[in-house]
Design an enzyme around this catalytic site. Sequence first.
Site, PDB file in Angstrom:
ATOM      1  N   ASP A 168       0.809  -1.219   0.000  1.00  0.00           N
ATOM      2  CA  ASP A 168       0.000   0.000   0.000  1.00  0.00           C
ATOM      3  C   ASP A 168       0.843   1.269   0.000  1.00  0.00           C
ATOM      4  OD1 ASP A 168      -2.604  -0.651  -0.389  1.00  0.00           O
ATOM      5  OD2 ASP A 168      -3.304  -0.101   1.605  1.00  0.00           O
ATOM      6  N   ASP A 214     -10.883  -6.664  10.571  1.00  0.00           N
ATOM      7  CA  ASP A 214     -10.896  -8.110  10.779  1.00  0.00           C
ATOM      8  C   ASP A 214     -12.054  -8.531  11.684  1.00  0.00           C
ATOM      9  OD1 ASP A 214      -9.814  -6.800  12.930  1.00  0.00           O
ATOM     10  OD2 ASP A 214      -7.897  -7.849  12.906  1.00  0.00           O
TER      11      ASP A 214
END
Length: 741
Positions: free
Chosen positions: A134, A457
């Site tokens: 990223d 998550d």
Amino acid sequence: MANEFSLPLYEKIARRNTIQRALDAALLFLLVSLLVYRLFSLKNHGFPWLLAFACESWFTFIWSLTVSTKWNPVEYITYAENLEKRFPDLPNVDMFVTTADPVLEPPIITVNTVLSLLAVDYPADKLACYVSDDACSPLTYHSLVEASKFAKLWVPFCKKYKVQVRAPFRYFLGDSEPLNTSSSSEFKQDWLKIKAEYELLVRKTEEAAQKSSVPWDLTGEFADFYNVERHNHPTIIKIILEHRGTVSDAVPNLVYISREKKPNKPHHYKAGAMNVLTRVSGVMTNAPFMLNVDCDMLVNNPQVIRQAMCQLLGSKNERETGFVQFPQVFYGELRVDSYASQLVVFQKYMSRGMAGLQGPHYMGTGCFHRRKVIYGLWPEDAKKETRNHTSFNDIKEFGNSDEFISSTSQALKGKKGFTNNLSNSHEASFQVASCSYESGTIWGTKCGWIYGSTVEDTLTGLTIHAKGWNSTLLTPEPPAFTGISPSWGPGAMGHQKRGATGLLEILVCKNNPITATLTSKLQFRTCLAYLWFLVWGLHSIPELCYAVLPAYCILTDSPFLPKVEEPAILIPIAIFVTFNLHTLGEYLKTGFSVRAWWYNLRMARISSTSPHLFGLLSIILKLLGLAESVFEVTNKDQSSDDDDNDHVAKFTFNGSAFFIPGTTIMIVHLISLLALSLRLQSPVHGTHGVGIGEVFCSLWVVLCFWPFLKGLSGRGKNGIPSSTIVKSAALASAFVLFCRT
């Protein structure tokens, strides 16, 4: 042969601990007894008594959630040796690695994780490793290219000599060298050769990272990195390794991905990166199972994929294994852990307890997913060979890529992955990695990693559980994965603040566990288990109030505990002794020392009143529209077992606001104890006066916040900055003034 198809792949074992249950229940009974006593004697006492009652009501609620979660622990044992007997043609697995900052997450760490994945004990033609960068860093790409060359030596070496630890960083520390008496001379030559090659790889990577300018020309294979900005660049996808043929010592596929980013387009942090990895792998290999790990999570057990497949393939009903979670374990574990960042005790008791319900929550790393579950399929649809429209209104909701739509249809039907060349899907992969692809789709809302929280998550796992899927927790020996624990005060504080913020985002969103229980298929006790850690941020308020309550009582000469001569004093004493002995026993059973227990107990108090408090403030500002949550990358620093534990255990400070609450609490208690010794309290009319219980509690708080007392006189990183001391002193003075008025 018929018997081979009936061989078990795993076994579920219920752990019954009568003593632990008795202690948990006894402590809950004592807490309720204390509340009843306070309630009936409330009219005879003042504000401190009422505040204590409110705080203890919260603590009782939290302990009831704890007891419910821990009550039915289970473990799973896998029989990997039976896997290929039942499934000769093993399924494909796509492996995802995410990294976001080459400074905070040095490329050599990512390289070791990738090498450990490429070398797992699983057919190479069944594996593909995708690395998401990223930061769009040419340094990360350069390191992966160099690592791919080393992998062609490392992978055959590991499989030839059955190496247990397959991350070269850990292997070459000197404590993982395998014994091979049959070919010791050949092994020694190979070992020295591989070590020299790895040292060369490390040297190249570190030299490239240390140079102030880019150490290569941005031409050729690096031309795509020319004139790119971290948050403004096109998609870059590089096929670094492509498996061809069925050579026994071949290396799995390796693909580098840096998704497109534009300043005016949301990229959703790690959740967005995971969704791009899912789509790119969908058009390239489309494996029915996916493993995701953080860039610092090294494979510590080469059988890990086979063990996961035992669960995913061995279940009679797919509903039982929506995903398989391995616990987070940290290499070089410190028995003196001053930052409480290791989760060993939590995972042994709480995670195994959740495993006895609908299963553990998704921890963000070390997890195997069914692709069709990530795509949003419900358990009842998974039973059907052809997909009806229960889960989706239109297959086009997955986007406008024909190649990806075709692969999605195959995945939802449970078909195997592709065997075609990766380069054939290169063009389609660019389309699904663009920042505009998700517009008008269900990505991040109904399928993929779910958006809306910095702890994507937990939110994603909650969404899966809410559909009726279960999950399983595997705790093999040796541990499947080992990673790096935050190793310094501000870093650990920031990590915990981000976690508390993200968990509260889930608590206040429409997909919270209470709503999921009422409107979907989340079980009630699983809802309670989720609430146990979602309210960590809210826990900071009663924790902070209870921490300053003894000082308030001393300064105002008013009690919040029964007198020593009253029989009721036995209730808080019993709670204090039972809780501490109970938690100490859990640490000792887990293999930790008394000193480690004390550090973790102390850090629980500090975390609750500092980073968790700031997490709560962040959510309040977000709800008021005054700020947005920010995903902060945790600093990762490789260290070895040879590090000096005492040095690592020292508490470090900086000018962060994280340290203001703890410093203020310490100063307040020092002032109150000084006032007591000089008899400078201001008695409150109608109270019975402070007793020995309040003094003991004040001393206990000082012990819990002892690092701040040392920091007041410390120097450098071990000392609290003067600016923090000034701010804390001002707050403490305001508190004392409030007490005296």
